[in-house]
Write a protein that holds these residues in place. Structure first.
Motif, short mmCIF file in Angstrom:
data_model
loop_
_atom_site.label_atom_id
_atom_site.label_comp_id
_atom_site.label_asym_id
_atom_site.label_seq_id
_atom_site.Cartn_x
_atom_site.Cartn_y
_atom_site.Cartn_z
N LEU A 278 0.75 3.64 6.98
CA LEU A 278 0.27 5.23 6.74
C LEU A 278 1.17 6.20 7.95
N ASN A 281 4.66 6.30 7.08
CA ASN A 281 4.91 7.41 5.82
C ASN A 281 4.75 8.80 6.44
N VAL A 282 3.75 8.92 7.47
CA VAL A 282 3.70 10.37 7.72
C VAL A 282 4.79 10.82 8.71
N SER A 285 7.93 11.25 6.58
CA SER A 285 8.12 12.30 5.67
C SER A 285 7.91 13.79 6.35
N LEU A 324 -0.43 17.03 4.27
CA LEU A 324 -1.22 15.82 4.52
C LEU A 324 -2.02 15.42 3.37
N ASN A 326 -1.55 14.44 0.29
CA ASN A 326 -1.40 13.26 -0.65
C ASN A 326 -1.08 11.92 0.31
N LYS A 327 -1.37 12.21 1.63
CA LYS A 327 -1.05 10.83 2.53
C LYS A 327 -2.31 10.26 2.72
#
Lengths: 351, 429
Positions: A278, A281-282, A285, A324, A326-327
């Motif tokens: 996670l 990912n954050v 992106s 955030l 869709n995270k």
């Protein structure tokens, strides 16, 4: 994945809570239109060569809780003594309720000094009545009102005791009653909570707020920032005999906000992602404009991803939320509002 | 009720209900009376041992001339001769031996007193007087002088002093005046020291209790100071009254008790002193002749003026310091003028009430209450009284102002040991 709307509700809730923490009083909108109860107008005071107050002006709105802040030796006590007519200003004037301060206003002011003290060998009841009568109450009034307060704070059986037989906290409660007994319009507390245990401090805090609700105006001087957060509507910050900052606490906070938010995204059992993926990912992106840092706040889930995000100019919190959403499951979204403590330290250091 | 009255009432109550105050009030007269009793008892004890003095009179003039008194027995051992008598004295542990040689009439230097302890001055003087009288009479007789004639022509004189207004007084009256004046002055000094200290302690107490800030947010420091001084004064007057009552009662009781014992000698004194009755009457007349009303009025004026003058200084000192131990350095300016006044009063005024020293010190405000009080019974010109009182009032107002100024600043100063210099700086605050 839950519906994004539910996050929105969640955040709103948190915003409301946050506002409460900031101490915005009920009906604060009304207060701006009210007149000021106490105005200190360009006060100068020198002790010999030492300047204690340099051109100091404050306005304390009626019905507000006004916090007078500043480090030791900033001149708070001098200002309070001038308001109490214990010392006279060299120049400048103080107005109470629109009138120039005068001997007759003594009954309108209740003062609890930082250095608490009562006659040690005098009986509690006698002492309270004596001090109330010095303020101008009649004997009957003083008796009636002290009976009310003693009952209210559960102190009736202290009446015939001497102060020296009471504990420090008990004596402080007596002192509090002495301060408020004559129903003054203006209550001045110098470090009101020092010396109280947490239970009694809360009790006194609630009593002070109740007095405010009943129409009294509170001026209190402190360097305990948590009580400022809890109680004050307005503050004035003093440093080295000068006023460096004043205004409504919420306005000041707004001015000092940095558009930074704390974000918590859920991982763990009911989430598909692990903390590491996670995070990756954050971070990957996110655009470079967002300033992302690790945050330190506490939640119930140990494995949540905790971040502090500074939103760049031109973007809104909603943009951050959109990014955030869709995270993962957002379970924490709070604006980082500067605490009074931060503002205090920042301002003093800047000066 | 005004706040001043409230403060006075509280101060009075606080003083009067203070435990040490109560103890002092009731114990002091007991202590004083107890001391008097103890001294009386000890003196009696001292006299109780009857002393025997052996007389060896070779001249023969003094046979049975020495009459035994309450304290001394004379034992005539002339026949035994000096040496035997000396042995007897040693043997029986008599107090001493008085030896009068045969040719005493021609050469008086031969008279001796032998003893292990030196006899008291009064004993020796008594013996000397008896020998002198006897020898004088003997010598007169030798020259053929009739002793009765001498007795008959003996004259006593007591000059009656009269001023030009026709007021009579006697020599004794000066002592009465000195007594009145000295008593009043001394009383004032004691009052100032005892109750001035009490004011000071009460100020320090408020300061260390930290209640001062609460009080002066309600009343002006000046009012608080005045209330304190007045309340303490009233407490002091109460204490004085109780002392007078208890002391008076005890002394009356005591004198009645002692009076029974001393009744016999008193009667004897009464017999021989019928002529003194006139004198006593004159003394009473003198007391009545004193300007009592004037005395009382000025006593009041100087008492209040002097007391307030000093106690405002005491209050200022109390305000300037943090604890009683710090007060020592400021005590000198109070104690010195008081002592000076008392000494000037007792030495200069009683010797010469209108002398320049007495006059000057009765003008200086710090000493005038005591010195002038001592002078008044002797009669002081009105212009001097007026001048002295005006100076006193002016100074009194000044010190109260000055004191309250120090007081106002001092009561809010903590943790500093102030110097004179710093206190002067407070004037500008």
């Amino acid at each position: 994945m839950p519906h994004p709307d539910s996050y929105q509700d969640d955040t709103k809730l948190k915003f409301v809570r946050n506002e409460c923490l900031m101490g915005l009083p009920r009906g604060s909108l009304l207060q701006t239109s009210m007149t000021d109860l106490l105005v200190a107008d360009h006060i100068h005071k020198k002790y010999g060569k030492y300047t204690a107050l340099n051109d100091l002006s404050i306005q304390v709105p009626k019905g507000s809780v006004f916090g007078l802040l500043g480090p030791n030796g900033a001149g708070k006590t001098t200002l309070i003594r001038i308001i109490n007519q214990i010392t006279m200003p060299d120049t400048g004037k103080v107005y109470l309720d629109g009138e120039a301060l005068d001997q007759k206003h003594i009954i309108n002011i209740g003062y609890m000094p930082e250095e608490r003290g009562l006659y040690k060998s005098m009986k509690v009841g006698e002492q309270v009545i004596y001090l109330a009568r010095l303020k101008g109450l009649t004997k009957a009034e003083a008796k009636e009102r002290s009976a009310y307060w003693f009952n209210r704070l559960g102190m009736m059986d202290w009446w015939n005791k001497k102060i020296q037989e009471l504990s420090k906290g008990q004596a402080q409660k007596v002192q509090f009653i002495v301060t408020v007994l004559h129903k003054p319009k203006l209550l001045i507390f110098d470090e009101p909570f020092s010396g109280f245990d947490p239970i009694n401090a809360t009790l006194i805090k609630d009593e002070i707020l109740k007095l405010r609700d009943d129409g009294a105006t509170i001026l209190f001087s402190t360097h305990r920032m948590e009580s400022v957060e809890q109680m004050c509507d307005h503050i004035a910050l003093m440093h080295k005999s000068n006023k460096v900052l004043d205004g409504r606490l919420s306005d000041i906070k707004r001015a000092y906000r940095t558009n930074t938010f704390e974000v918590g995204i859920q991982t763990g059992d009911d989430s598909v992602q692990s903390l590491e993926t996670l995070k990756k990912n954050v971070l990957e992106s996110a655009s470079d404009d967002w300033q992302l840092n690790a945050a330190q706040f506490k939640t119930i889930n140990e494995n949540d991803l905790k971040l502090q995000v500074k939103i760049p100019d031109g973007l809104s919190p909603n943009d951050l939320l959109g990014f955030l959403a869709n995270k993962g499951t957002i379970n924490h979204f709070v604006e980082v509002v500067p605490t009074a403590n931060d503002i205090f330290i920042q301002t003093i250091n800047a000066n | 009720m005004g706040s001043l009255a409230l403060i006075i009432k509280r101060e009075y109550k606080a003083r009067v209900s203070n435990r040490s105050f109560i103890i002092m009030t009731f114990l002091s007269p007991l202590i004083v009376v107890g001391m008097i009793m103890l001294i009386t008892y000890l003196t009696q004890l001292n006299q109780a041992g009857k002393q025997t003095i052996v007389v060896v009179d070779e001249s023969g003039y003094f046979y049975k001339e020495f009459e035994s008194t309450a304290n001394i027995d004379y034992l005539d051992l002339s026949p035994q001769g000096l040496e035997t008598a000396k042995d007897l004295v040693e043997e029986n542990k008599y107090f001493g031996l008085l030896y009068i040689p045969e040719n005493v009439k021609k050469n008086t230097s031969g008279v001796r007193f032998y003893g292990n302890e030196a006899p008291g001055i009064s004993t020796i003087e008594g013996i000397e007087e008896q020998i002198e009288t006897k020898l004088t009479n003997e010598k007169l007789l030798d020259r053929g002088v009739d002793l009765d004639l001498i007795d008959a022509s003996e004259t006593q004189i007591s000059i009656t002093i009269e001023d030009f207004a026709g007021e009579r007084t006697s020599k004794i009256s000066n002592w009465i005046k000195a007594g009145f004046g000295g008593g009043a002055g001394y009383l004032l000094m004691m009052f100032i020291i005892i109750y001035g200290n009490m004011v000071m302690r009460s100020v320090i107490e408020e300061k260390t209790n930290r209640i001062i800030e609460v009080i002066i947010s309600s009343v002006k420091p000046f009012k608080l100071m005045m209330g304190k001084i007045m309340g303490t004064t009233l407490a002091g007057i109460t204490q004085f009254m109780i002392w007078l009552l208890i002391g008076g009662g005890l002394l009356t009781f005591l004198s009645l008790y002692l009076g029974l014992e001393g009744g016999a000698p008193n009667a004897a004194v009464g017999n021989m002193a019928t002529t003194d009755l006139d004198k006593i009457e004159l003394i009473l007349l003198d007391v009545l002749n004193l300007p009592l009303l004037k005395l009382a009025c000025f006593f009041l004026i100087y008492f209040i003026g002097g007391y307030f003058l000093y106690s405002s200084i005491y209050a200022a000192i109390g305000a300037a310091v943090d604890s009683e131990t710090d007060t020592q350095q400021f005590m000198l300016p109070i104690i010195m003028p008081l002592m000076l006044a008392i000494y000037v009063g007792f030495f200069a005024v009683i010797e010469n009430p209108d002398g320049s020293i007495a006059t000057i010190f009765s003008m200086i405000p710090l000493t005038s209450p005591i010195v002038m009080l001592m002078r008044i019974p002797f009669g002081v010109p009105w212009w001097q009284l007026a001048l002295s009182v005006s100076i006193l009032i002016a100074t009194f107002l000044f010190t109260v102002w000055f004191g309250s100024k120090i007081y106002r600043v001092g009561i809010l100063m903590y943790g500093k040991k102030p110097t004179y210099k710093e206190i002067l700086k407070w004037m500008k605050y």
